[in-house]
Motif scaffolding. Structure first.
Motif, short mmCIF file in Angstrom:
data_model
loop_
_atom_site.label_atom_id
_atom_site.label_comp_id
_atom_site.label_asym_id
_atom_site.label_seq_id
_atom_site.Cartn_x
_atom_site.Cartn_y
_atom_site.Cartn_z
N MET A 3 13.35 66.85 87.60
CA MET A 3 14.55 67.29 88.30
C MET A 3 15.72 67.29 87.33
SD MET A 3 16.30 65.83 91.80
CE MET A 3 16.79 64.27 91.08
N CYS A 4 16.37 68.42 87.22
CA CYS A 4 17.49 68.58 86.30
C CYS A 4 18.71 69.07 87.07
CB CYS A 4 17.13 69.56 85.19
SG CYS A 4 18.48 69.91 84.04
N GLU A 5 19.84 68.42 86.85
CA GLU A 5 21.09 68.83 87.46
C GLU A 5 22.09 69.20 86.37
OE1 GLU A 5 22.50 65.70 89.93
OE2 GLU A 5 20.79 65.79 91.32
N LYS A 6 22.80 70.29 86.56
CA LYS A 6 23.80 70.71 85.59
C LYS A 6 25.17 70.18 85.99
CE LYS A 6 21.29 74.79 84.02
NZ LYS A 6 21.33 76.26 83.79
N GLU A 7 25.82 69.52 85.04
CA GLU A 7 27.12 68.92 85.29
C GLU A 7 28.13 69.45 84.27
OE1 GLU A 7 27.88 66.79 87.69
OE2 GLU A 7 25.87 66.41 88.48
N GLU A 8 29.38 69.53 84.70
CA GLU A 8 30.44 69.92 83.78
C GLU A 8 31.01 68.67 83.12
OE1 GLU A 8 33.50 72.32 85.52
OE2 GLU A 8 32.30 74.15 85.34
N ILE A 9 31.11 68.72 81.79
CA ILE A 9 31.62 67.61 81.00
C ILE A 9 32.88 68.08 80.27
CG2 ILE A 9 31.15 65.97 79.15
CD1 ILE A 9 29.37 65.49 81.52
N GLN A 10 33.94 67.28 80.36
CA GLN A 10 35.17 67.61 79.62
C GLN A 10 35.24 66.75 78.37
OE1 GLN A 10 38.96 66.86 81.57
NE2 GLN A 10 39.88 68.59 80.51
N CYS A 11 35.35 67.39 77.25
CA CYS A 11 35.42 66.69 75.97
C CYS A 11 36.73 65.89 75.90
CB CYS A 11 35.35 67.68 74.81
SG CYS A 11 35.51 66.91 73.18
N PRO A 12 36.66 64.58 75.65
CA PRO A 12 37.89 63.76 75.57
C PRO A 12 38.71 64.03 74.32
CG PRO A 12 35.97 62.44 75.04
CD PRO A 12 35.45 63.76 75.51
N VAL A 13 38.16 64.75 73.35
CA VAL A 13 38.88 65.04 72.12
C VAL A 13 39.67 66.35 72.23
CG1 VAL A 13 38.67 65.57 69.65
CG2 VAL A 13 37.29 63.74 70.67
N CYS A 14 38.96 67.43 72.57
CA CYS A 14 39.63 68.73 72.60
C CYS A 14 39.92 69.24 74.02
CB CYS A 14 38.80 69.76 71.84
SG CYS A 14 37.25 70.22 72.65
N GLY A 15 39.34 68.57 75.03
CA GLY A 15 39.62 68.97 76.41
C GLY A 15 38.80 70.12 76.92
N THR A 16 37.94 70.69 76.08
CA THR A 16 37.10 71.82 76.49
C THR A 16 36.02 71.35 77.45
OG1 THR A 16 37.46 72.94 74.38
CG2 THR A 16 35.56 73.65 75.68
N THR A 17 35.76 72.15 78.47
CA THR A 17 34.71 71.84 79.45
C THR A 17 33.43 72.59 79.10
OG1 THR A 17 36.33 71.47 81.20
CG2 THR A 17 34.05 71.90 81.88
N GLY A 18 32.33 71.87 79.15
CA GLY A 18 31.04 72.48 78.87
C GLY A 18 30.00 72.02 79.86
#
Length: 224
Positions: A3-18
């Protein structure tokens, strides 16, 4: 199943979401490549698509090595341990989760374990892949850990983790600063320990014990 879930992560350095794939359940028959990614640590690593910074993402995981009938649950929250233990014993209550769906099948012959860290999860996999009993490994580890601490008091709070390297069985010494080096397991020590406790331990696949760690070894050795 896996089971795989996709989550949005915000980089604490540059603020970009991936986007990051969280593998909440890994079945090594269905997704054998995920086992190697788990053992390398990459399954828990998020790499920012903008700045390239790498981060460890902590999340619970059910590891199911179906071909060997082994199930290991990595629990992140201490309060979840009792729930997992109950479900491993077959007491499902009203719970309906990925774990219960799997456990409701006929799995009485399975080997069940609960771990509390990513390193411990990786270690258990390596121990069982080597055909060893993790209880014996923990007893040996406890003795060697005390010997290491006697010679190096600064390492009293360090943890040891089982590893096979070039055919040699070792313990990796890890503290808050990371891996510090390795300690070899003296030749014959595992076998001697196994022989000494053979009649004192239940069957490896009994559902009597799920947490096999330093606390378990201390109790087994009568040190607490």
């Amino acid at each position: 199943m896996s089971m795989c879930e996709k989550e949005e992560i915000q980089c604490p350095v540059c603020g970009t979401t991936g986007e990051f794939e969280m593998w909440k359940s890994v079945n090594t028959v269905l997704n054998p490549e995920k086992k190697e990614q788990l053992l390398s640590g990459s399954l828990f690593q998020y790499i920012c698509p903008h700045c390239g910074k790498s981060y460890n993402i902590d999340y619970p995981m059910l590891y199911h090595q179906m071909e060997d009938q082994i199930m290991i649950y990595y629990v992140v929250q201490e309060e979840d341990i009792q729930m997992v233990e109950e479900q491993f014993r077959g007491d499902f209550g009203s719970a309906e989760s990925e774990l219960t769906k799997v456990l409701k099948k006929d799995m009485d012959s399975y080997l069940y374990r609960i771990v509390g860290s990513q390193r411990e999860l990786m270690e258990k996999i390596r121990i069982f892949d080597a055909g060893k009993d993790d209880r014996i490994v923990e007893l040996v580890k406890h003795i060697i850990s005390d010997a290491v601490a006697d010679k190096n008091p600064d390492l009293r709070d360090a943890n040891l983790y089982y590893l096979e390297e070039d055919g040699e069985f070792l313990f990796v010494v890890v503290n808050s600063k990371g891996a510090l080096g390795t300690v070899p397991i003296p030749k014959g020590m595992y076998e001697d320990m196994a022989e000494g406790v053979r009649d004192k331990l239940p069957d490896l696949r009994s559902r009597s014990e799920f947490r096999i760690d330093r606390a378990w070894a201390s109790k087994a050795l009568g040190m607490e």
